[in-house]
Design a protein around this motif. Structure first.
Motif, short mmCIF file in Angstrom:
data_model
loop_
_atom_site.label_atom_id
_atom_site.label_comp_id
_atom_site.label_asym_id
_atom_site.label_seq_id
_atom_site.Cartn_x
_atom_site.Cartn_y
_atom_site.Cartn_z
N ASP A 147 0.74 -1.11 0.09
CA ASP A 147 -0.05 -0.02 0.06
C ASP A 147 0.90 1.17 0.11
OD1 ASP A 147 -2.30 -1.38 0.09
OD2 ASP A 147 -2.58 -1.52 2.13
N ALA A 148 1.94 1.23 0.89
CA ALA A 148 2.86 2.46 0.76
C ALA A 148 3.61 2.39 -0.50
CB ALA A 148 4.01 2.12 2.18
N ALA A 149 3.66 1.48 -1.14
CA ALA A 149 4.67 1.58 -2.39
C ALA A 149 3.68 2.20 -3.39
CB ALA A 149 5.26 0.08 -2.85
N ALA A 150 2.34 1.60 -3.29
CA ALA A 150 1.44 2.19 -4.56
C ALA A 150 1.07 3.48 -4.34
CB ALA A 150 0.34 1.27 -4.21
N GLY A 151 1.12 3.96 -3.06
CA GLY A 151 0.87 5.48 -2.75
C GLY A 151 2.01 6.31 -3.16
N ILE A 152 3.35 5.70 -3.05
CA ILE A 152 4.30 6.76 -3.48
C ILE A 152 4.35 6.77 -4.94
CG2 ILE A 152 6.87 6.61 -3.67
CD1 ILE A 152 6.94 5.38 -0.56
N ALA A 153 4.09 5.50 -5.71
CA ALA A 153 4.21 5.44 -7.07
C ALA A 153 3.20 6.36 -7.60
CB ALA A 153 4.00 3.96 -7.52
N GLU A 154 1.77 6.34 -6.93
CA GLU A 154 0.71 7.23 -7.53
C GLU A 154 1.23 8.66 -7.32
OE1 GLU A 154 -3.71 6.67 -7.28
OE2 GLU A 154 -3.00 7.51 -5.49
N ALA A 155 1.96 9.07 -6.46
CA ALA A 155 2.12 10.40 -6.21
C ALA A 155 2.94 11.03 -7.24
CB ALA A 155 2.54 10.83 -4.87
#
Length: 135
Positions: free
Chosen positions: A68-76
């Motif tokens: 979830d943290a990785a997806a949030g960073i990638a999305e930003a």
């Protein structure tokens, strides 16, 4: 006489209803005009030179320890490069776990025009190691 009082009460009730409705609509319209509050405050540029970072807190699993943290960073990161609308079309993101990296890819429904993004993130410190967008 009694019938007159009832009619007067109904008229007064209608006026109150119309007045309250108009006030409600005006409030709703005005509240929709305000800009959303930001989650941060930009305070300007730092003019002094900072030294190398110290030995701050480093969790054993790394700073980016969940998909979830990785997806949030990638999305930003991808939103800033390619635009929010284009990136949000690629949900749900595909997140791959390697021993030291997260690989986050956009998911394009088939058939579609264009490709998806791919971002590789270092688990230990959250560094963005690679960004690409496939055609």
């Amino acid at each position: 006489m009694q019938n007159n009082k009832l009619e007067g009460g109904k008229a007064e009730g209608r006026r109150r209803f119309v007045w309250r409705s108009a006030l409600f609509v005006a409030t709703a319209l005005l509240s929709g005009c305000s800009e959303p509050r930001s989650t941060f405050q930009y305070v300007g540029k730092e003019t002094r030179l900072l030294g190398p970072p110290g030995d701050g807190y480093k969790p054993l699993a790394g700073l980016v320890s969940t998909p979830d943290a990785a997806a949030g960073i990638a999305e930003a990161v991808a939103d800033g490069i390619y635009g929010e609308a284009q990136i949000h079309e690629q949900r749900p993101y595909q997140v791959t776990d390697t021993p030291i990296h997260w690989i986050v890819r956009g998911n394009r429904p088939q058939p579609s025009v264009g490709g998806g993004f791919e971002i590789i993130i270092n688990k230990r410190d959250g560094a963005i190691l690679h960004v690409t967008h496939y055609q």
